[in-house]
Design an enzyme around this catalytic site. Sequence first.
Site, PDB file in Angstrom:
ATOM      1  CG  HIS A  56      -0.461   0.086   2.534  1.00  0.00           C
ATOM      2  ND1 HIS A  56       0.358  -0.878   3.089  1.00  0.00           N
ATOM      3  CD2 HIS A  56      -0.616   1.036   3.504  1.00  0.00           C
ATOM      4  CE1 HIS A  56       0.663  -0.528   4.327  1.00  0.00           C
ATOM      5  NE2 HIS A  56       0.094   0.639   4.615  1.00  0.00           N
ATOM      6  CG  HIS A  58       0.023   4.369   4.829  1.00  0.00           C
ATOM      7  ND1 HIS A  58      -0.694   3.598   5.714  1.00  0.00           N
ATOM      8  CD2 HIS A  58      -0.810   5.367   4.441  1.00  0.00           C
ATOM      9  CE1 HIS A  58      -1.907   4.112   5.856  1.00  0.00           C
ATOM     10  NE2 HIS A  58      -2.004   5.181   5.093  1.00  0.00           N
ATOM     11  CG  ASP A  60       4.861   2.800   7.433  1.00  0.00           C
ATOM     12  OD1 ASP A  60       3.939   3.403   6.849  1.00  0.00           O
ATOM     13  OD2 ASP A  60       4.658   1.841   8.203  1.00  0.00           O
ATOM     14  CG  HIS A  61       3.887   0.082   4.210  1.00  0.00           C
ATOM     15  ND1 HIS A  61       3.921  -1.227   4.616  1.00  0.00           N
ATOM     16  CD2 HIS A  61       3.480   0.798   5.296  1.00  0.00           C
ATOM     17  CE1 HIS A  61       3.548  -1.305   5.887  1.00  0.00           C
ATOM     18  NE2 HIS A  61       3.278  -0.082   6.322  1.00  0.00           N
ATOM     19  CG  HIS A 114      -4.036   0.224   6.913  1.00  0.00           C
ATOM     20  ND1 HIS A 114      -3.947   0.828   8.143  1.00  0.00           N
ATOM     21  CD2 HIS A 114      -2.872   0.507   6.276  1.00  0.00           C
ATOM     22  CE1 HIS A 114      -2.777   1.436   8.245  1.00  0.00           C
ATOM     23  NE2 HIS A 114      -2.106   1.269   7.128  1.00  0.00           N
ATOM     24  CG  ASP A 133       0.585  -1.366   7.821  1.00  0.00           C
ATOM     25  OD1 ASP A 133       1.501  -2.162   8.103  1.00  0.00           O
ATOM     26  OD2 ASP A 133       0.753  -0.120   7.766  1.00  0.00           O
ATOM     27  CG  HIS A 171       3.941  -1.870  11.536  1.00  0.00           C
ATOM     28  ND1 HIS A 171       4.747  -0.763  11.690  1.00  0.00           N
ATOM     29  CD2 HIS A 171       3.201  -1.645  10.427  1.00  0.00           C
ATOM     30  CE1 HIS A 171       4.497   0.109  10.715  1.00  0.00           C
ATOM     31  NE2 HIS A 171       3.561  -0.397   9.929  1.00  0.00           N
TER      32      HIS A 171
HETATM   33 FE    FE Z   1       2.698   0.645   8.177  1.00  0.00          FE
HETATM   34 ZN    ZN Z   2       0.049   1.588   6.602  1.00  0.00          ZN
END
Ligand code: FE
Ligand code: ZN
Length: 255
Positions: A56, A58, A60-61, A114, A133, A171
């Site tokens: 996805h 985001h 941090d991805h 999410h 996530d 995570h």
């Molecule tokens: Fe994340």
């Molecule tokens: Zn995320």
Amino acid sequence: MPLEVHQFPCLSDNYGYLIHDPEAGVTATIDTPEVDPINAALKEKGWQLTHILNTHHHFDHAGGNLELKQQWDCTIVGSRDDADRIPGIDIKVGDGDTYTFGNFKAEVFDVSGHTIGHIAFYFPDAEKLFCGDALFALGCGRLFEGSPAQMWDSLQKLIELPDCTGVYCAHEYTQANAAFALSVEPQNAALQLRSKDIDSLRSEGKPTVPSTIGLEKETNPFLRPMSADLQATLNMQGAELVDVFAETRRRKDRF
Ligand code: FE
Ligand code: ZN
């Protein structure tokens, strides 16, 4: 030869994953949480980055996509339904598609909730699920974009997978998730045991990820709206499963 997986920490609580097919000589990073640890892991393994598989959009991805693509000229595979937010995307995939990585097939699931357009990659022969996530060990992603009904639909696809499937989530949230899970399903003996295992792993600084679909089905409250114990805690005996799921997610948001 099996699909090799190398797991390493990124940022404060993300996991990076490199997957490698030695026969085909291809290596992918699942998402791009942080460039330097990904490059260090590649160097340690002696692997060349050929692909990025994004779950996805985001930061941090997908935040490292463009820098890694520039360095390695790798192919970026991501969600057709979220292509506008996946930097550098080359190959667009969606629910029900099969993506071939080296000699391995990955089944793509849409697991929106999410985010909208969040996808998961399931490698049936390797018995591994990379779910970003969407599903966590003892948890699920916060609903930033999708509805509870959408997330419940998504999680039901994952419940269908074989119990032995490895769950490679993005995570290390498991210990906090366990505290919540015990608060809503206090009578679950498998959960009580797992919580102790998690505490000892974390006290030794060890990861609690990957888990398995079978273990999640026994202990993750977001996969257990049918649990009498959970329904009793929520005062929702006999309610629709999607409504029990939604209330569980709401309570986690406030926990
Ligand atoms: Fe994340
Ligand atoms: Zn995320």
